[in-house]
Design a protein around this motif. Structure first.
Motif, PDB file in Angstrom:
ATOM      1  N   ASN A  18      10.498  18.693 -24.028  1.00 59.20           N
ATOM      2  CA  ASN A  18      10.784  18.796 -25.457  1.00 59.20           C
ATOM      3  C   ASN A  18       9.528  18.710 -26.313  1.00 59.20           C
ATOM      4  OD1 ASN A  18      13.701  19.135 -26.115  1.00 59.20           O
ATOM      5  ND2 ASN A  18      13.834  17.523 -24.594  1.00 59.20           N
ATOM      6  N   ILE A  19       8.583  17.887 -25.922  1.00 59.02           N
ATOM      7  CA  ILE A  19       7.322  17.809 -26.671  1.00 59.02           C
ATOM      8  C   ILE A  19       6.580  19.137 -26.578  1.00 59.02           C
ATOM      9  CG2 ILE A  19       5.024  16.739 -26.706  1.00 59.02           C
ATOM     10  CD1 ILE A  19       6.510  14.088 -25.876  1.00 59.02           C
ATOM     11  N   LEU A  20       6.538  19.724 -25.385  1.00 58.33           N
ATOM     12  CA  LEU A  20       5.901  21.026 -25.212  1.00 58.33           C
ATOM     13  C   LEU A  20       6.597  22.076 -26.078  1.00 58.33           C
ATOM     14  CD1 LEU A  20       3.902  22.941 -23.800  1.00 58.33           C
ATOM     15  CD2 LEU A  20       5.574  23.140 -21.931  1.00 58.33           C
ATOM     16  N   HIS A  21       7.914  22.104 -26.015  1.00 56.18           N
ATOM     17  CA  HIS A  21       8.690  23.081 -26.792  1.00 56.18           C
ATOM     18  C   HIS A  21       8.432  22.922 -28.288  1.00 56.18           C
ATOM     19  CE1 HIS A  21      12.461  24.039 -29.052  1.00 56.18           C
ATOM     20  NE2 HIS A  21      12.164  25.211 -28.540  1.00 56.18           N
ATOM     21  N   GLU A  22       8.544  21.704 -28.788  1.00 52.69           N
ATOM     22  CA  GLU A  22       8.373  21.464 -30.222  1.00 52.69           C
ATOM     23  C   GLU A  22       6.951  21.796 -30.679  1.00 52.69           C
ATOM     24  OE1 GLU A  22      10.681  20.624 -32.600  1.00 52.69           O
ATOM     25  OE2 GLU A  22      12.100  21.006 -30.994  1.00 52.69           O
ATOM     26  N   THR A  23       5.968  21.501 -29.850  1.00 54.64           N
ATOM     27  CA  THR A  23       4.579  21.808 -30.194  1.00 54.64           C
ATOM     28  C   THR A  23       4.343  23.309 -30.216  1.00 54.64           C
ATOM     29  OG1 THR A  23       3.843  19.716 -29.223  1.00 54.64           O
ATOM     30  CG2 THR A  23       2.167  21.429 -29.544  1.00 54.64           C
ATOM     31  N   MET A  24       4.768  23.987 -29.174  1.00 56.80           N
ATOM     32  CA  MET A  24       4.519  25.425 -29.069  1.00 56.80           C
ATOM     33  C   MET A  24       5.223  26.220 -30.170  1.00 56.80           C
ATOM     34  SD  MET A  24       2.315  25.946 -26.760  1.00 56.80           S
ATOM     35  CE  MET A  24       2.456  27.715 -26.578  1.00 56.80           C
ATOM     36  N   ARG A  25       6.424  25.819 -30.545  1.00 59.21           N
ATOM     37  CA  ARG A  25       7.134  26.583 -31.573  1.00 59.21           C
ATOM     38  C   ARG A  25       6.471  26.467 -32.933  1.00 59.21           C
ATOM     39  NH1 ARG A  25      11.262  24.488 -34.876  1.00 59.21           N
ATOM     40  NH2 ARG A  25      11.595  22.269 -34.669  1.00 59.21           N
ATOM     41  N   LYS A  26       5.667  25.436 -33.137  1.00 61.40           N
ATOM     42  CA  LYS A  26       4.941  25.283 -34.398  1.00 61.40           C
ATOM     43  C   LYS A  26       3.695  26.168 -34.445  1.00 61.40           C
ATOM     44  CE  LYS A  26       6.565  20.628 -35.478  1.00 61.40           C
ATOM     45  NZ  LYS A  26       7.846  21.081 -35.819  1.00 61.40           N
ATOM     46  N   PHE A  27       3.162  26.527 -33.282  1.00 65.24           N
ATOM     47  CA  PHE A  27       1.920  27.285 -33.212  1.00 65.24           C
ATOM     48  C   PHE A  27       2.085  28.748 -32.808  1.00 65.24           C
ATOM     49  CE2 PHE A  27       0.509  22.873 -32.652  1.00 65.24           C
ATOM     50  CZ  PHE A  27      -0.427  22.803 -33.661  1.00 65.24           C
ATOM     51  N   ASP A  28       3.237  29.093 -32.257  1.00 68.11           N
ATOM     52  CA  ASP A  28       3.431  30.454 -31.764  1.00 68.11           C
ATOM     53  C   ASP A  28       4.799  30.962 -32.207  1.00 68.11           C
ATOM     54  OD1 ASP A  28       3.732  32.827 -30.335  1.00 68.11           O
ATOM     55  OD2 ASP A  28       3.106  31.973 -28.417  1.00 68.11           O
ATOM     56  N   SER A  29       4.809  31.933 -33.094  1.00 68.59           N
ATOM     57  CA  SER A  29       6.081  32.448 -33.618  1.00 68.59           C
ATOM     58  C   SER A  29       6.912  33.144 -32.548  1.00 68.59           C
ATOM     59  CB  SER A  29       5.824  33.408 -34.780  1.00 68.59           C
ATOM     60  OG  SER A  29       5.081  34.535 -34.334  1.00 68.59           O
ATOM     61  N   GLU A  30       6.305  33.507 -31.436  1.00 68.63           N
ATOM     62  CA  GLU A  30       7.030  34.154 -30.340  1.00 68.63           C
ATOM     63  C   GLU A  30       7.479  33.164 -29.267  1.00 68.63           C
ATOM     64  OE1 GLU A  30       5.377  37.948 -28.912  1.00 68.63           O
ATOM     65  OE2 GLU A  30       3.821  37.607 -30.427  1.00 68.63           O
TER      66      GLU A  30
END
Length: 148
Positions: A18-30
């Motif tokens: 979940n931390i990976l998911h939440e972090t990545m969605r903030k930095f990568d719109s795809e």
């Protein structure tokens, strides 16, 4: 490995996912948006039970809690087979969970575009689950060393 330790490690893996998911969605719109698929599932479940679906932060919180519990329970199984081949079990479990996350939304009547509208999203979704499963195996390995 006993069930309690496996479940604790499973929660660590679920938290890492979940931390990976939440972090990545903030930095990568795809990046995959498993949170949106989860929120759709919560809303659909509420409708099926004839109750008002939560909204806003409450919907997000319920979705995150459900995600943590289900992923932790699933990842806990990695430790139930003992130490031998634990990393291989983790990789297999992660790949299986990731493929399910990509393939399950459509037949469930959920919008699969959040996790499966591009090769990049599909690969990232599977990779996230593999990451969570490997974290689980790592925590289990550390727990095993401390108790030895």
């Amino acid at each position: 490995m006993n069930f309690a330790k496996s479940l604790i490690a499973g929660f660590a893996g679920a938290a890492a996912l979940n931390i990976l998911h939440e972090t990545m969605r903030k930095f990568d719109s795809e990046a995959p948006r498993m949170d949106l698929v989860g929120e759709q599932a919560v809303k659909k479940s509420a409708e099926a039970m004839n109750v008002d679906a939560p909204t806003g932060k409450k919907l997000y919180g319920i979705t995150l809690a459900g995600d943590m519990v289900t992923n932790a329970s699933y990842f806990a199984a990695i430790g139930m087979g003992g130490r031998k081949f634990m990393l291989l079990r983790a990789i297999g479990a992660g790949i299986s969970a990731g493929i399910a996350a990509v393939k399950a939304p459509k037949p469930m009547g959920l919008n699969e575009k959040h996790v499966a509208n591009s090769d990049k999203r599909e690969i990232m979704t599977v990779a996230y689950y593999v990451f969570g499963a490997i974290v689980t195996a790592g925590v289990l390995s550390l727990m095993g060393k401390k108790s030895a």
